[in-house]
Motif scaffolding. Sequence first.
Motif, PDB file in Angstrom:
ATOM      1  N   GLY A 114       0.803  -1.212   0.000  1.00 10.77           N
ATOM      2  CA  GLY A 114       0.000   0.000   0.000  1.00 10.77           C
ATOM      3  C   GLY A 114       0.834   1.259   0.000  1.00 10.77           C
ATOM      4  N   THR A 115       0.698   2.076  -1.037  1.00 16.42           N
ATOM      5  CA  THR A 115       1.441   3.333  -1.094  1.00 16.42           C
ATOM      6  C   THR A 115       0.989   4.352  -0.053  1.00 16.42           C
ATOM      7  N   PRO A 116      -0.306   4.432   0.316  1.00 17.12           N
ATOM      8  CA  PRO A 116      -0.688   5.469   1.294  1.00 17.12           C
ATOM      9  C   PRO A 116       0.128   5.431   2.577  1.00 17.12           C
ATOM     10  N   ASP A 117       0.527   4.238   3.027  1.00 12.79           N
ATOM     11  CA  ASP A 117       1.284   4.127   4.268  1.00 12.79           C
ATOM     12  C   ASP A 117       2.764   3.824   4.039  1.00 12.79           C
ATOM     13  N   LEU A 118       3.206   3.950   2.795  1.00 14.22           N
ATOM     14  CA  LEU A 118       4.584   3.572   2.465  1.00 14.22           C
ATOM     15  C   LEU A 118       5.601   4.281   3.348  1.00 14.22           C
ATOM     16  N   TRP A 119       5.473   5.595   3.491  1.00 15.22           N
ATOM     17  CA  TRP A 119       6.521   6.359   4.166  1.00 15.22           C
ATOM     18  C   TRP A 119       6.429   6.263   5.678  1.00 15.22           C
ATOM     19  N   GLN A 120       5.304   5.734   6.191  1.00 15.27           N
ATOM     20  CA  GLN A 120       5.181   5.484   7.629  1.00 15.27           C
ATOM     21  C   GLN A 120       5.539   4.038   7.990  1.00 15.27           C
ATOM     22  N   THR A 121       5.770   3.216   6.964  1.00 15.80           N
ATOM     23  CA  THR A 121       6.044   1.799   7.208  1.00 15.80           C
ATOM     24  C   THR A 121       7.369   1.630   7.935  1.00 15.80           C
ATOM     25  N   ARG A 122       7.317   0.869   9.008  1.00 18.09           N
ATOM     26  CA  ARG A 122       8.505   0.568   9.793  1.00 18.09           C
ATOM     27  C   ARG A 122       8.569  -0.941  10.037  1.00 18.09           C
ATOM     28  N   ALA A 123       9.766  -1.458  10.190  1.00 21.06           N
ATOM     29  CA  ALA A 123       9.929  -2.869  10.507  1.00 21.06           C
ATOM     30  C   ALA A 123       9.135  -3.199  11.766  1.00 21.06           C
ATOM     31  N   ASP A 124       8.325  -4.254  11.699  1.00 21.89           N
ATOM     32  CA  ASP A 124       7.486  -4.608  12.844  1.00 21.89           C
ATOM     33  C   ASP A 124       7.784  -6.001  13.379  1.00 21.89           C
ATOM     34  N   GLY A 125       8.807  -6.654  12.828  1.00 26.50           N
ATOM     35  CA  GLY A 125       9.185  -7.961  13.325  1.00 26.50           C
ATOM     36  C   GLY A 125       8.435  -9.116  12.700  1.00 26.50           C
ATOM     37  N   VAL A 126       7.420  -8.808  11.861  1.00 24.05           N
ATOM     38  CA  VAL A 126       6.683  -9.897  11.221  1.00 24.05           C
ATOM     39  C   VAL A 126       6.656  -9.746   9.696  1.00 24.05           C
ATOM     40  N   VAL A 127       6.379  -8.548   9.177  1.00 20.29           N
ATOM     41  CA  VAL A 127       6.355  -8.329   7.731  1.00 20.29           C
ATOM     42  C   VAL A 127       7.769  -8.428   7.176  1.00 20.29           C
ATOM     43  N   THR A 128       7.916  -9.157   6.068  1.00 24.34           N
ATOM     44  CA  THR A 128       9.234  -9.340   5.451  1.00 24.34           C
ATOM     45  C   THR A 128       9.361  -8.627   4.110  1.00 24.34           C
ATOM     46  N   GLU A 129       8.241  -8.346   3.437  1.00 22.32           N
ATOM     47  CA  GLU A 129       8.307  -7.645   2.153  1.00 22.32           C
ATOM     48  C   GLU A 129       7.127  -6.702   2.006  1.00 22.32           C
TER      49      GLU A 129
END
Length: 353
Positions: free
Chosen positions: A205-220
């Motif tokens: 999702g591009t809307p949240d792209l720049w707020q995306t941070r490593a969360d320990g579960v998502v890998t890509e």
Amino acid sequence: MVGHEPETPAVVVDLAVALRNIARAQDHLRAQNLAVRPHIKTHKLAKLAEAQIAAGAVGITCQKIGEIEALLDEAPSIADVLLTYPILGTAKLARLKALAKRVRLSTVADSPEVVVGLSSAFAKEAQPLHVLVECDTGGRRCGVQSPEDAAALARQIAEAPGLVFGGLMTYPAAGGQAAATAFLTAAKAAIEGQGLEVPVVSSGGTPDLWQTRADGVVTEYRPGTYVYNDRSLLARGAASQADCGLRVVATVVSKPTPERAVIDAGTKVLTSDLLGLVGHGLVCGLPDVTIDQLSEEHGRLTSASPIPLSVGDRVEIIPNHACVVTNMVDAVHVRMPDGTIELWPVTARGRVT
């Protein structure tokens, strides 16, 4: 090569902006230790898919079998594709099998019916098909409804002949990363509790792209619209006008009153998507002008005050939804970094199956 003044309406892509967007997103997601798998539905161009991979993407995301077929015909170097759509039916499954012989292919499922169909198609194939469980983490589109459902479907995939459980996939609601993380964390734990590995956890999702941070579960991460951006992302604060690499160029063909003008861009190029916005696009440099009405070939511009345009003038419009605009035309006019214009056929345009 084409002239510098394309006939209107024309979809014009600024390649330098698109490449800058690709590099910026790649750097941001790499810093979060996330693999990048861009969704090509926005541009549908083999050359931009290759540019995304050259920038460091692990592969691409497609929404339709026809998109993959078209891209591989033009860019056989593309090696890894995730198809994020449930595939059903004998004819489509046969095409899926053919594609799996051309590229490293994975797909998704959110129901036993889809798993059974995929297994029937791949049970006798030399190479199994990797299948991710699609999870509804708040977007309320496709996806299993609970972490327990995800674990049950993962087990079915792992036990199905011809299939390999490939991980988890979601397309979360905008602003929904926290909810997605909670769901995916619980699903991953439940699946691992069954003795299965979860090699990939894919979000996007591009809307949240720049707020995306490593969360320990998502890998890509699978951004799509970021390559061009559009008015919907301007409204969300996810892009600036300088980041918008796709514009619709239109000509004023009539000006019946000082406060009303008509352009030669209607639903066939701007589309009718509003995405919660007022008007059908942003007229660059004229923030007080609204594209308040579209018919097939006409766009109506209105303003409370006289519009500073005359018949024959050209305008640039940032569309509400760039992805749909790309699919409306056979080719886009690409402004190269040296200022020349090239005409690029939209490789996967109209590939609806």
